[in-house]
Scaffold this motif. Sequence first.
Motif, PDB file in Angstrom:
ATOM      1  N   CYS A   1       0.832  -1.218   0.000  1.00 32.89           N
ATOM      2  CA  CYS A   1       0.000   0.000   0.000  1.00 32.89           C
ATOM      3  C   CYS A   1       0.860   1.259   0.000  1.00 32.89           C
ATOM      4  O   CYS A   1       0.581   2.210  -0.736  1.00 32.89           O
ATOM      5  N   LEU A   2       1.895   1.260   0.815  1.00 33.12           N
ATOM      6  CA  LEU A   2       2.765   2.439   0.891  1.00 33.12           C
ATOM      7  C   LEU A   2       3.545   2.639  -0.410  1.00 33.12           C
ATOM      8  O   LEU A   2       3.761   3.772  -0.833  1.00 33.12           O
ATOM      9  N   GLU A   3       3.959   1.541  -1.036  1.00 34.55           N
ATOM     10  CA  GLU A   3       4.700   1.644  -2.295  1.00 34.55           C
ATOM     11  C   GLU A   3       3.822   2.171  -3.425  1.00 34.55           C
ATOM     12  O   GLU A   3       4.290   2.876  -4.305  1.00 34.55           O
ATOM     13  N   SER A   4       2.545   1.834  -3.377  1.00 32.48           N
ATOM     14  CA  SER A   4       1.641   2.303  -4.430  1.00 32.48           C
ATOM     15  C   SER A   4       1.059   3.681  -4.137  1.00 32.48           C
ATOM     16  O   SER A   4       0.446   4.303  -5.004  1.00 32.48           O
ATOM     17  N   SER A   5       1.289   4.176  -2.934  1.00 32.15           N
ATOM     18  CA  SER A   5       0.814   5.508  -2.557  1.00 32.15           C
ATOM     19  C   SER A   5       1.846   6.547  -2.995  1.00 32.15           C
ATOM     20  O   SER A   5       3.048   6.311  -2.899  1.00 32.15           O
ATOM     21  N   SER A   6       1.376   7.689  -3.443  1.00 35.73           N
ATOM     22  CA  SER A   6       2.299   8.727  -3.910  1.00 35.73           C
ATOM     23  C   SER A   6       3.096   9.341  -2.756  1.00 35.73           C
ATOM     24  O   SER A   6       4.225   9.760  -2.935  1.00 35.73           O
ATOM     25  N   THR A   7       2.493   9.391  -1.572  1.00 33.88           N
ATOM     26  CA  THR A   7       3.195   9.905  -0.396  1.00 33.88           C
ATOM     27  C   THR A   7       2.828   9.055   0.807  1.00 33.88           C
ATOM     28  O   THR A   7       1.749   8.473   0.861  1.00 33.88           O
ATOM     29  N   GLU A   8       3.728   8.970   1.779  1.00 27.72           N
ATOM     30  CA  GLU A   8       3.419   8.232   3.003  1.00 27.72           C
ATOM     31  C   GLU A   8       2.474   9.075   3.843  1.00 27.72           C
ATOM     32  O   GLU A   8       2.799  10.192   4.228  1.00 27.72           O
ATOM     33  N   GLN A   9       1.295   8.554   4.090  1.00 29.33           N
ATOM     34  CA  GLN A   9       0.274   9.275   4.835  1.00 29.33           C
ATOM     35  C   GLN A   9       0.428   9.011   6.331  1.00 29.33           C
ATOM     36  O   GLN A   9       1.192   8.156   6.751  1.00 29.33           O
ATOM     37  N   SER A  10      -0.360   9.709   7.133  1.00 31.99           N
ATOM     38  CA  SER A  10      -0.340   9.544   8.581  1.00 31.99           C
ATOM     39  C   SER A  10      -1.066   8.271   8.996  1.00 31.99           C
ATOM     40  O   SER A  10      -1.790   7.663   8.212  1.00 31.99           O
ATOM     41  N   ASP A  11      -0.889   7.894  10.256  1.00 30.38           N
ATOM     42  CA  ASP A  11      -1.605   6.724  10.757  1.00 30.38           C
ATOM     43  C   ASP A  11      -3.113   6.965  10.753  1.00 30.38           C
ATOM     44  O   ASP A  11      -3.891   6.034  10.512  1.00 30.38           O
ATOM     45  N   THR A  12      -3.553   8.197  10.943  1.00 26.65           N
ATOM     46  CA  THR A  12      -4.981   8.516  10.873  1.00 26.65           C
ATOM     47  C   THR A  12      -5.519   8.262   9.466  1.00 26.65           C
ATOM     48  O   THR A  12      -6.601   7.681   9.301  1.00 26.65           O
ATOM     49  N   PHE A  13      -4.770   8.669   8.456  1.00 23.66           N
ATOM     50  CA  PHE A  13      -5.173   8.412   7.070  1.00 23.66           C
ATOM     51  C   PHE A  13      -5.374   6.922   6.844  1.00 23.66           C
ATOM     52  O   PHE A  13      -6.381   6.494   6.282  1.00 23.66           O
ATOM     53  N   TRP A  14      -4.401   6.101   7.290  1.00 25.20           N
ATOM     54  CA  TRP A  14      -4.483   4.663   7.047  1.00 25.20           C
ATOM     55  C   TRP A  14      -5.575   4.013   7.891  1.00 25.20           C
ATOM     56  O   TRP A  14      -6.208   3.054   7.445  1.00 25.20           O
TER      57      TRP A  14
END
Length: 109
Positions: A38-51
Amino acid sequence: MQPRQGIVEIFSTFVQFDVDQFSGWATDAKLRRSMKVCLESSSTEQSDTFWAIYWYRVWQTESSTVAIAHLSAYLQEVCYWVARKFSLKFPTQLSLADCFLRILFFGSP
C-alpha cells in the motif's frame, strides 16, 4: 512498553504478553507485506490517521478480513493502556492480558 515506530509497524504488529506483562511486539508477515504494498503504491506516506480511515472504509465496503486485521493492529496500543489502567484501578480476577483482550474485542473489560 516501547511505542511502535512507522506506519508499517503500527498496522502490522500485535502486543505480546509474558506472565501478564507486555513483552514486545509480534509482527504479522501478511499484514506487513500488505502495508508495504500500500505504501509503495501511494504517492506519499500518509499519517496513521489516514491509514486507519482507509482500512475502515475498506472494511465497510468489502468486508475485508485483512482490513479488520490492520484495524486490530492499529488499536493495540490504546487497548493495552486502557486495560492496564483499568486493571490497576479496579483489581479483579481478570489478568491484564484478559482485560486487554476483552477491551480489544468487546469494547469493555
